[in-house]
Design a protein around this motif. Structure first.
Motif, PDB file in Angstrom:
ATOM      1  N   CYS A 237     -35.240  14.274  27.071  1.00  0.00           N
ATOM      2  CA  CYS A 237     -33.880  14.356  26.658  1.00  0.00           C
ATOM      3  C   CYS A 237     -33.111  13.176  27.457  1.00  0.00           C
ATOM      4  N   GLU A 238     -33.363  13.006  28.609  1.00  0.00           N
ATOM      5  CA  GLU A 238     -32.698  12.221  29.507  1.00  0.00           C
ATOM      6  C   GLU A 238     -32.825  10.543  28.769  1.00  0.00           C
ATOM      7  N   MET A 239     -34.014  10.248  28.151  1.00  0.00           N
ATOM      8  CA  MET A 239     -34.450   8.979  27.698  1.00  0.00           C
ATOM      9  C   MET A 239     -33.480   8.927  26.545  1.00  0.00           C
ATOM     10  N   PRO A 253     -31.632  -3.539  24.239  1.00  0.00           N
ATOM     11  CA  PRO A 253     -31.585  -4.982  24.326  1.00  0.00           C
ATOM     12  C   PRO A 253     -31.754  -5.811  23.128  1.00  0.00           C
ATOM     13  N   GLY A 254     -30.927  -6.415  22.530  1.00  0.00           N
ATOM     14  CA  GLY A 254     -31.192  -7.198  21.342  1.00  0.00           C
ATOM     15  C   GLY A 254     -31.101  -6.510  20.060  1.00  0.00           C
ATOM     16  N   ASP A 348     -40.306  -3.102  17.893  1.00  0.00           N
ATOM     17  CA  ASP A 348     -40.846  -3.795  19.010  1.00  0.00           C
ATOM     18  C   ASP A 348     -39.865  -3.630  20.274  1.00  0.00           C
ATOM     19  N   LEU A 349     -38.683  -4.052  19.799  1.00  0.00           N
ATOM     20  CA  LEU A 349     -37.475  -3.777  20.850  1.00  0.00           C
ATOM     21  C   LEU A 349     -37.374  -2.219  21.276  1.00  0.00           C
ATOM     22  N   PHE A 350     -37.379  -1.340  20.443  1.00  0.00           N
ATOM     23  CA  PHE A 350     -37.482   0.078  20.627  1.00  0.00           C
ATOM     24  C   PHE A 350     -38.543   0.416  21.522  1.00  0.00           C
ATOM     25  N   LYS A 355     -40.403   2.484  26.925  1.00  0.00           N
ATOM     26  CA  LYS A 355     -41.263   2.477  27.758  1.00  0.00           C
ATOM     27  C   LYS A 355     -40.415   2.010  29.097  1.00  0.00           C
ATOM     28  N   SER A 356     -39.494   1.081  29.019  1.00  0.00           N
ATOM     29  CA  SER A 356     -38.883   0.625  30.287  1.00  0.00           C
ATOM     30  C   SER A 356     -38.084   1.397  31.054  1.00  0.00           C
TER      31      SER A 356
END
Ligand code: BES
Ligand code: MN
Ligand code: MN
Length: 465
Positions: A237-239, A253-254, A348-350, A355-356
């Protein structure tokens, strides 16, 4: 007697049969997503094939694919005439939640509604897309029987639109020659209202992701371990909350790098389409709306990209309470894309970003599902103009071009693979509840479509000369 008079007379004298045939088609549960219904889905293809043959099509066949088949048929009256390729889908969305239907989803009945005082057919697939696809089969019959067919016609009716059309992509790549045409016509979108005709000139693309967050190696006692071990559901949920900021901008980003910037003039032009925010809120039971700062409701759901959680699960959801700290949490997340975003690139950006932002107490798996490229059609090509003229004649007013928020992923591929533009001449209403319980399609809309399609053919033949 004029062609139009002949056509309208034929429609009028076959009205009940046209309705009955659609009702029969709607009785077969062609749920492409659910393999329990594979037999019924195939049966639906056979029914479409039979109806095309009866209407007068040649070379009608069921084309096998790795999944549900494509139904093909054609009528080539003169190789020197233009060819219209009709695309539609005979598959439907799953009908659940069943208990919210006021009548069973595969037992079609006609009921009156606020937007459909003449009655609407209630059934899964009534509007999306059996009812709209079948308008083309009946319009073809009308043109054959009244001797007014003015273009060659090809039909390609698929059974996997609702699950991403992946096998149709292979089919069109393998059948470029057979599918040669001058334009594609699709009725799988909508109009603003029954007295405000419109033509869809944009579809959004799609990136659809599934995420899995894993914490401890098994479900734990939430008393013995709670507070000391990261809870995958809390963390998920936080993510998810981090994917948008307080202005409802997507934070990946992007993500916005390639988003088409629409000029103020064009936005002003779009804002002319009639729209009532009060009626909009009321129709979906909201007291307030929400969305990206700086954009109107219609812009938010057409020219701007989105990110939405479609489903989220994990832990204990059964009756009563179970004190458990779950091992895993899952979510399905879709992003609607606009020109010129690329579905693979956004996926890919997602993945990279998601993951980051995971804390080290969990591991994350991201799996992309089907995607789709956004599509926009010009409003100055012969296909659009033919649709515009046809609708202007049958509605008595010129249709307004509007970009839709939905997706039909194969449409961008039609252009890439077949080099063909699509005219999105749909007749549904947003209130027709597609994909929801109590989906329906107006009897008015069904016959308006059947009446308009022959005029499209006539206009297209004229404009191609
Ligand atoms: N016919 C709809 C798309 C649609 C509806 C576009 C109304 C514009 C206006 C289509 O059957 C559909 O539901 N598409 C899916 C995408 C697919 C990959 C499951 C969608 O938009 O969610
Ligand atoms: Mn559809
Ligand atoms: Mn659909």
């Amino acid at each position: 007697m004029s062609n139009t008079a002949k056509i309208n007379e034929y429609i009028l004298s076959n009205k009940q049969r046209f309705l009955d045939e659609l009702i029969n088609l709607l009785k077969i549960p062609s749920i492409s997503a659910d393999s329990k219904y594979n037999k019924e889905t195939y049966q639906t293809a056979e029914e479409v094939k039979k109806r095309l043959v009866e209407a007068g099509a040649d070379n009608v066949e069921i084309c096998e694919t790795k999944g549900h088949p494509v139904v093909y048929g054609e009528k080539i009256i003169d190789v020197n005439l233009p060819t219209v390729l009709i695309y539609g889908h005979y598959d439907v969305q799953p009908p659940d939640p069943l208990d919210l239907w006021t009548s069973p989803p595969f037992e079609p009945v006609i009921k009156k509604t606020e937007n459909h005082p003449e009655g609407a057919i209630f059934a899964r697939g009534a509007c999306d897309d059996k009812g709209q696809m079948y308008m083309h089969v009946k319009a073809f019959e009308v043109m054959m029987k009244t001797n007014t067919l003015s273009c060659n016609v090809k039909f390609m009716i698929e059974g996997e639109e609702e699950i991403g059309s992946e096998n149709l992509e292979t089919y069109i790549k393998e059948n470029k020659e057979k599918l040669k045409a001058d334009v594609i016509v699709i009725s799988d979108t909508g109009i603003i209202a029954n007295d405000i005709p419109s033509i869809t000139v944009g579809l959004r693309g799609l990136s659809y992701m599934e995420v899995e967050v894993t914490g401890p190696n098994r479900d734990l006692h939430s008393g013995l371990y709670g507070g000391a071990v990261g809870n995958p559901i809390n963390i998920l949920c936080e993510m998810i909350a981090k994917l948008k900021d307080d202005k409802n901008k997507i934070t990946i980003p992007g993500f916005y790098d390639k988003v088409e910037i629409i000029s103020q003039e064009e936005r002003a032009e779009m804002a002319k389409a009639p729209f009532s925010l009060e009626a909009y809120k009321k129709s979906i039971g909201l007291t307030d709306i929400d969305g990206e700062e700086g954009y109107t409701t219609n812009e938010r759901n057409s020219i701007r990209p989105t990110l939405d959680v479609n489903g989220i699960w994990g832990g204990y959801t059964g009756e009563g309470a179970k004190t458990v700290l779950p091992s895993k949490a899952y979510a399905k997340i879709s992003m609607r894309l606009v020109p010129h975003q690329d579905s693979d690139e956004i996926s890919d950006l997602f993945t990279e970003y998601f993951k980051s932002i995971a804390p080290s107490s969990v591991s994350v798996k991201v799996t992309p599902h089907h995607g789709g490229t956004p599509y926009v059609t010009p409003i100055d090509f012969s296909g659009y103009l033919a649709a515009k003229n046809a609708m202007e004649a049958t509605f008595g007013k010129a249709p307004i071009p509007v970009r839709s928020g939905g997706s039909i992923p194969i449409v961008a591929l039609f252009e890439q693979v077949l080099g063909l533009k699509s005219v999105l001449m749909g007749f549904g209403l947003d209130s027709d509840a597609i994909h929801s319980p109590n989906e329906h399609y107006g009897v008015f809309n069904y016959f308006k479509g059947i009446e308009t399609i022959p005029l499209f053919f006539e206009q297209f033949a004229k404009l191609q000369k």
